[in-house]
Design a protein around this motif. Structure first.
Motif, mmCIF file in Angstrom:
data_model
loop_
_atom_site.group_PDB
_atom_site.id
_atom_site.type_symbol
_atom_site.label_atom_id
_atom_site.label_comp_id
_atom_site.label_asym_id
_atom_site.label_seq_id
_atom_site.Cartn_x
_atom_site.Cartn_y
_atom_site.Cartn_z
ATOM 1 N N PRO A 105 0.771 -1.144 -0.137
ATOM 2 C CA PRO A 105 0.082 0.093 0.033
ATOM 3 C C PRO A 105 0.991 1.193 0.010
ATOM 4 O O PRO A 105 0.348 2.423 -0.497
ATOM 5 N N LEU A 106 2.220 1.090 0.442
ATOM 6 C CA LEU A 106 2.970 2.678 0.523
ATOM 7 C C LEU A 106 3.132 2.804 -0.957
ATOM 8 O O LEU A 106 3.206 3.802 -1.416
ATOM 9 N N MET A 107 3.767 1.872 -1.932
ATOM 10 C CA MET A 107 3.737 1.957 -3.280
ATOM 11 C C MET A 107 2.472 2.719 -3.970
ATOM 12 O O MET A 107 2.572 3.249 -4.737
ATOM 13 N N ALA A 108 1.548 2.163 -3.768
ATOM 14 C CA ALA A 108 0.090 2.472 -4.096
ATOM 15 C C ALA A 108 -0.102 3.991 -4.094
ATOM 16 O O ALA A 108 -0.547 4.713 -4.619
ATOM 17 N N LEU A 112 -0.030 6.981 -6.652
ATOM 18 C CA LEU A 112 -1.556 7.391 -6.999
ATOM 19 C C LEU A 112 -1.052 9.300 -6.715
ATOM 20 O O LEU A 112 -1.550 9.896 -7.794
ATOM 21 N N PHE A 113 -0.288 9.423 -5.665
ATOM 22 C CA PHE A 113 0.206 10.735 -5.624
ATOM 23 C C PHE A 113 0.922 11.249 -6.793
ATOM 24 O O PHE A 113 0.640 12.506 -7.333
ATOM 25 N N GLN A 138 8.042 6.342 -3.435
ATOM 26 C CA GLN A 138 8.462 5.026 -4.184
ATOM 27 C C GLN A 138 9.716 4.308 -3.917
ATOM 28 O O GLN A 138 9.644 3.192 -3.848
ATOM 29 N N GLY A 139 10.845 5.221 -3.926
ATOM 30 C CA GLY A 139 11.893 4.759 -3.655
ATOM 31 C C GLY A 139 12.150 3.825 -2.475
ATOM 32 O O GLY A 139 12.746 2.577 -2.389
ATOM 33 N N ILE A 212 -2.275 -2.118 -7.779
ATOM 34 C CA ILE A 212 -1.081 -2.537 -6.972
ATOM 35 C C ILE A 212 -1.563 -2.707 -5.422
ATOM 36 O O ILE A 212 -1.091 -3.858 -4.674
ATOM 37 N N GLY A 213 -2.507 -1.937 -4.888
ATOM 38 C CA GLY A 213 -2.841 -1.995 -3.187
ATOM 39 C C GLY A 213 -3.719 -3.319 -3.165
ATOM 40 O O GLY A 213 -3.008 -4.205 -2.441
#
Length: 436
Positions: A105-108, A112-113, A138-139, A212-213
């Motif tokens: 969920p962090l990448m998602a 989205l941001f 993202q990194g 992704i989430g």
């Protein structure tokens, strides 16, 4: 390891092999599918760099805009060591499964941001600032993904198939990048240039964020922790022979040629060939996609080969190839300006980089004891990617500007090969030894 640890080190050593095999298959699926989705979001940025440069930076200086765009690309990689430290430690402390579930969920959210960012025309200097923030989020997520995903796969593998199983992590990474490249190529083919600038570039990010989430999180939530990690949970971490920091430095050295060749010969090359070879963006992206397909297909082969012949011999072949090939292939592209030659370069480069991606996950995992594996593997890999890989496109652009020669990126790849070749000779062969 203790006798108890050895007894459960492989899921196939249990009394119920079919059940253990089923658990292993679910674990591989959880790592692979989640990794595809992570890298689709992270990699798409590079393939849309030309468009993003035009909407997120001031108009009038294309070079400065591209430099800024790839600078933001590099900063995403600079954030990876932070994610590696945080999530690598959590992977060793709370488990591979727990950490892999958390980063999805962090990448998602970060993706989205990025998809919803206003342009430079709307908010001025805040556009590139927010772009950098999104890339860094993202990194951090990707920094925590790699070490845990690799350890998850290698620790679930049968002892004689760690190279093969570990290669699935890179197959899924490239699968995600392949989807990103294909999505960018499809969008640039179907939409006009103005439509891409107005809204088209946002579509792949929105799709990635929505997918992704929930999908990645559910698949990983249903997987199980590795038997190797569970058996080592009560043991103090012990590094045999060499301190962890030195092992981390070796990991970093092994990754240098891997990451530089990948981000110069695949991620940066579409922008390079558009500018210096005269190819249109759509053709460049489709040829890049072909290179990624060949790389993805070759990775399991190299991983399996390293199980049979050893990690060091196979890895050395890749290093030597990039000591001698970069100059002639860049010269051919610039001399003949042919789509056929560019396509051949992308395919050949993909197959050779596949050596590192096929062997690398296993050899990096085998450097470290179980209880410090994700921490130090993530740090070594993350630093190499931050310093050499993430900034590889930016370094290539800066070298061309400084020297006036489009051949400059070739020398960068060759230097990386020198550093990694030296490192290969400092490590022990681990293909046929048990995990620590």
């Amino acid at each position: 390891m203790t006798d108890r640890a050895n007894a459960v080190a492989s899921p196939y050593a249990a009394s119920d092999p079919p059940k253990a095999s089923s658990k292993s298959s679910r674990a591989v699926t959880a790592a692979v599918v989640g990794n595809i989705l992570e890298w689709f979001d992270f990699g798409t940025y590079a393939f849309l760099a030309t468009v993003i440069a035009k909407v997120m930076f001031p108009t009038g200086d294309d070079f400065a805009a591209m430099l800024g765009t790839f600078g933001a690309f590099g900063l995403g990689f600079a954030a990876r060591p932070l994610g590696a430290i945080i999530f690598g430690w959590l992977g060793d402390k709370k488990g591979r499964k727990w950490t892999l579930t958390f980063v999805m969920p962090l990448m998602a959210a970060a993706t989205l941001f990025m998809a919803l960012l206003p342009t430079y025309a709307s908010i001025g200097i805040w556009a590139p600032i927010l772009l950098v923030a999104a890339r860094m989020l993202q990194g951090i997520s990707v920094g925590g993904e790699l070490g845990n995903a690799v350890a998850f796969l290698v620790e679930w593998a049968p002892p004689n198939k760690r190279g093969f199983y570990g290669s699935f992590q890179q197959c899924s990474t490239l699968g995600g990048m392949l989807l990103g490249s294909g999505a960018a190529a499809l969008m640039t083919t179907l939409l006009s240039q103005q439509a891409m600038l107005d809204w088209g570039w946002r579509v792949p990010f929105i799709v990635g964020a929505i997918v992704i989430g929930p999908i990645g999180w559910i698949i990983r939530k249903r997987s199980e922790e590795t038997p190797v990690y569970q058996s080592a949970s009560d043991e103090a971490p012990k590094a045999k022979g060499r301190p962890p920091a030195l092992l981390g430095l070796q990991a970093c050295g092994l990754v240098i040629v891997w990451t530089v060749s990948l981000y110069v010969l695949l991620n940066y090359l579409p922008s390079f060939t558009t500018k210096y070879v005269g190819m249109n963006a759509s053709t460049a992206l489709w040829l890049n996609t072909a290179g990624l397909i060949m790389m993805t297909a070759s990775i399991p082969f190299w991983g399996a080969a390293s199980d049979r012949f050893g990690r060091k011999p196979i890895y050395t072949i890749g290093c030597i190839a990039f000591l001698v090939l970069p100059y002639p292939i860049f010269h051919l592209m610039l001399e003949y300006k042919s789509a056929a030659i560019v396509g051949a370069v992308q395919v050949l480069g993909g197959v050779i980089i596949g050596i590192f991606s096929g062997v690398g996950p296993a050899v990096l995992s085998e450097l470290f004891p179980t209880k410090i594996r994700t921490t130090w593997m993530s740090i070594g890999y993350g630093i190499a990617n931050a310093v050499f890989g993430g900034f590889a496109p930016m370094i290539s652009i800066a070298l061309i500007k400084a020297t006036g020669s489009p051949l400059s990126p070739a020398y960068f790849v060759m230097l990386a090969a020198v550093l990694s070749t030296f490192t290969v000779f400092t490590i022990k062969e681990t293909a046929h030894a048990p995990l620590q």
